[in-house]
Write an enzyme that holds these catalytic residues in place. Sequence first.
Site, PDB file in Angstrom:
ATOM      1  N   ASP A 145      16.215   3.245 -35.809  1.00  0.00           N
ATOM      2  CA  ASP A 145      15.836   2.603 -34.538  1.00  0.00           C
ATOM      3  C   ASP A 145      16.675   3.186 -33.408  1.00  0.00           C
ATOM      4  OD1 ASP A 145      14.941   0.945 -32.565  1.00  0.00           O
ATOM      5  OD2 ASP A 145      15.636  -0.917 -33.475  1.00  0.00           O
ATOM      6  N   HIS A 218       3.782   0.543 -33.745  1.00  0.00           N
ATOM      7  CA  HIS A 218       4.792   0.188 -32.740  1.00  0.00           C
ATOM      8  C   HIS A 218       5.067   1.339 -31.767  1.00  0.00           C
ATOM      9  CE1 HIS A 218       8.167  -1.847 -31.000  1.00  0.00           C
ATOM     10  NE2 HIS A 218       9.010  -0.916 -31.379  1.00  0.00           N
TER      11      HIS A 218
HETATM   12  C1  HEM Z   1      10.646   2.700 -30.997  1.00  0.00           C
HETATM   13  C2  HEM Z   1      12.036  -0.828 -33.995  1.00  0.00           C
HETATM   14  C3  HEM Z   1      11.046  -4.125 -30.559  1.00  0.00           C
HETATM   15  C4  HEM Z   1      10.200  -0.532 -27.448  1.00  0.00           C
HETATM   16  C5  HEM Z   1      11.058   2.020 -32.104  1.00  0.00           C
HETATM   17  C6  HEM Z   1      11.301   2.623 -33.402  1.00  0.00           C
HETATM   18  C7  HEM Z   1      11.696   1.635 -34.234  1.00  0.00           C
HETATM   19  C8  HEM Z   1      11.687   0.404 -33.486  1.00  0.00           C
HETATM   20  C9  HEM Z   1      12.086   1.760 -35.692  1.00  0.00           C
HETATM   21  C10 HEM Z   1      11.133   4.109 -33.731  1.00  0.00           C
HETATM   22  C11 HEM Z   1      12.352   4.949 -33.472  1.00  0.00           C
HETATM   23  C12 HEM Z   1      12.802   4.992 -32.049  1.00  0.00           C
HETATM   24  O1  HEM Z   1      12.344   5.798 -31.240  1.00  0.00           O
HETATM   25  O2  HEM Z   1      13.645   4.171 -31.730  1.00  0.00           O
HETATM   26  C13 HEM Z   1      11.880  -2.034 -33.320  1.00  0.00           C
HETATM   27  C14 HEM Z   1      12.084  -3.335 -33.917  1.00  0.00           C
HETATM   28  C15 HEM Z   1      11.808  -4.253 -32.945  1.00  0.00           C
HETATM   29  C16 HEM Z   1      11.422  -3.536 -31.751  1.00  0.00           C
HETATM   30  C17 HEM Z   1      12.541  -3.586 -35.348  1.00  0.00           C
HETATM   31  C18 HEM Z   1      11.834  -5.750 -33.039  1.00  0.00           C
HETATM   32  C19 HEM Z   1      11.273  -6.357 -34.057  1.00  0.00           C
HETATM   33  C20 HEM Z   1      10.705  -3.438 -29.426  1.00  0.00           C
HETATM   34  C21 HEM Z   1      10.330  -4.045 -28.183  1.00  0.00           C
HETATM   35  C22 HEM Z   1      10.095  -3.027 -27.304  1.00  0.00           C
HETATM   36  C23 HEM Z   1      10.312  -1.781 -28.006  1.00  0.00           C
HETATM   37  C24 HEM Z   1      10.260  -5.549 -27.938  1.00  0.00           C
HETATM   38  C25 HEM Z   1       9.686  -3.056 -25.858  1.00  0.00           C
HETATM   39  C26 HEM Z   1       9.515  -4.147 -25.134  1.00  0.00           C
HETATM   40  C27 HEM Z   1      10.285   0.647 -28.147  1.00  0.00           C
HETATM   41  C28 HEM Z   1      10.118   1.959 -27.544  1.00  0.00           C
HETATM   42  C29 HEM Z   1      10.226   2.896 -28.566  1.00  0.00           C
HETATM   43  C30 HEM Z   1      10.473   2.128 -29.775  1.00  0.00           C
HETATM   44  C31 HEM Z   1       9.914   2.253 -26.063  1.00  0.00           C
HETATM   45  C32 HEM Z   1      10.123   4.404 -28.454  1.00  0.00           C
HETATM   46  C33 HEM Z   1       8.674   4.842 -28.458  1.00  0.00           C
HETATM   47  C34 HEM Z   1       8.562   6.353 -28.324  1.00  0.00           C
HETATM   48  O3  HEM Z   1       8.731   6.840 -27.195  1.00  0.00           O
HETATM   49  O4  HEM Z   1       8.368   7.025 -29.333  1.00  0.00           O
HETATM   50  N1  HEM Z   1      11.292   0.665 -32.189  1.00  0.00           N
HETATM   51  N2  HEM Z   1      11.498  -2.190 -32.016  1.00  0.00           N
HETATM   52  N3  HEM Z   1      10.688  -2.073 -29.286  1.00  0.00           N
HETATM   53  N4  HEM Z   1      10.507   0.796 -29.481  1.00  0.00           N
HETATM   54 FE1  HEM Z   1      10.938  -0.700 -30.765  1.00  0.00          FE
END
Ligand code: HEM
Length: 303
Positions: A145, A218
């Site tokens: 993450d 996601h």
């Molecule tokens: C990407 C986990 C909540 C926004 C990711 C990734 C994971 C992850 C594993 C892929 C690796 C990375 O680029 O970081 C989670 C988990 C969450 C959560 C476990 C809660 C259960 C959120 C929320 C938002 C968010 C609430 C926005 C309001 C993003 C964004 C990316 C991302 C912007 C990158 C997308 C990209 O440009 O490839 N998240 N996330 N995440 N997450 Fe989350």
Amino acid sequence: MGEPQSILDPLTPAAMFLVVTIDEGGEAVARDLLADLPGLRRSVGFRVPGSGLTCITSIGSAAWDRLFAGPKPAQLHEFPGFAGEKHQAPATPGDLLFHLKAETQDACFELAMKLAERLAGAGTIVDQTVGFRYFEQRDLLGFVDGTENPEGQLAVTAALVGDEDPEFAGGSYVIVQKYLHDLDSWKALSTTEQEKVIGRTKLDDYELDEAEQPANSHVAVNDQAVSGNIVRANMPFGSVQDGEFGTYYIAYADDPAVTETMLTRMFLGSADAAYDRILDFSTAVTGTSFFTPPVAFFDALPD
Ligand code: HEM
């Protein structure tokens, strides 16, 4: 631009998140604490060499009006909450957010004790979450993450207020949400199915090819080319006693609208996806918005 708080520093192995409400009549105590914070952080951090202790302090919209008479950051408002047909993101109370980061938990805990002591009788800690690094920056779903966080100058422009609000340039808008994972349902999925929920490979963290990445994954829902960039500092937390396994979501942006757009797409959906599939396995239980002033703001507060 004013010097920012340590928003852009790398993630640390240990973190603690404290959300505080200021009691009626507790404003003067809270203001004094904010003025003393840089010194308190130095006192604790210097005694734990190598801890790299930092404390990013942020203030909610209603608290801002109660604490300060002067100008207010242009986009500061309460977390609106998001109610989709299937999943909801509640808005929960919070006047101050302390985001403590260090190499070791002892430094975070010592400063947290000092903050609690100073707030006694004037503020209520409505949430304390202890975050920890889990293997290779993985969340408790087992996926890395933070990979696609912006870097360098892109991170600066993504996270920090610029000339659009000169008085608060170098500040940032931060949104926090506590998510609880249903690990039983999650573990019932195959690794291939989990990868389709997230949109990246699990072991080595590569983004899935467009043809294989579902529109409701996601990563596809949170495409930063669509919504804009944010700087995330999520941490896992949990309790085996309570069977609680979660992700503390925290994201800094130059405008809260960027994160709110992502939340709209996640919870209410878009033309491409009804909602973010991660929400079938993760439930938001808190949600609060704050402004993170630049360093000089605290130095200018009267002692
Ligand atoms: C990407 C986990 C909540 C926004 C990711 C990734 C994971 C992850 C594993 C892929 C690796 C990375 O680029 O970081 C989670 C988990 C969450 C959560 C476990 C809660 C259960 C959120 C929320 C938002 C968010 C609430 C926005 C309001 C993003 C964004 C990316 C991302 C912007 C990158 C997308 C990209 O440009 O490839 N998240 N996330 N995440 N997450 Fe989350």
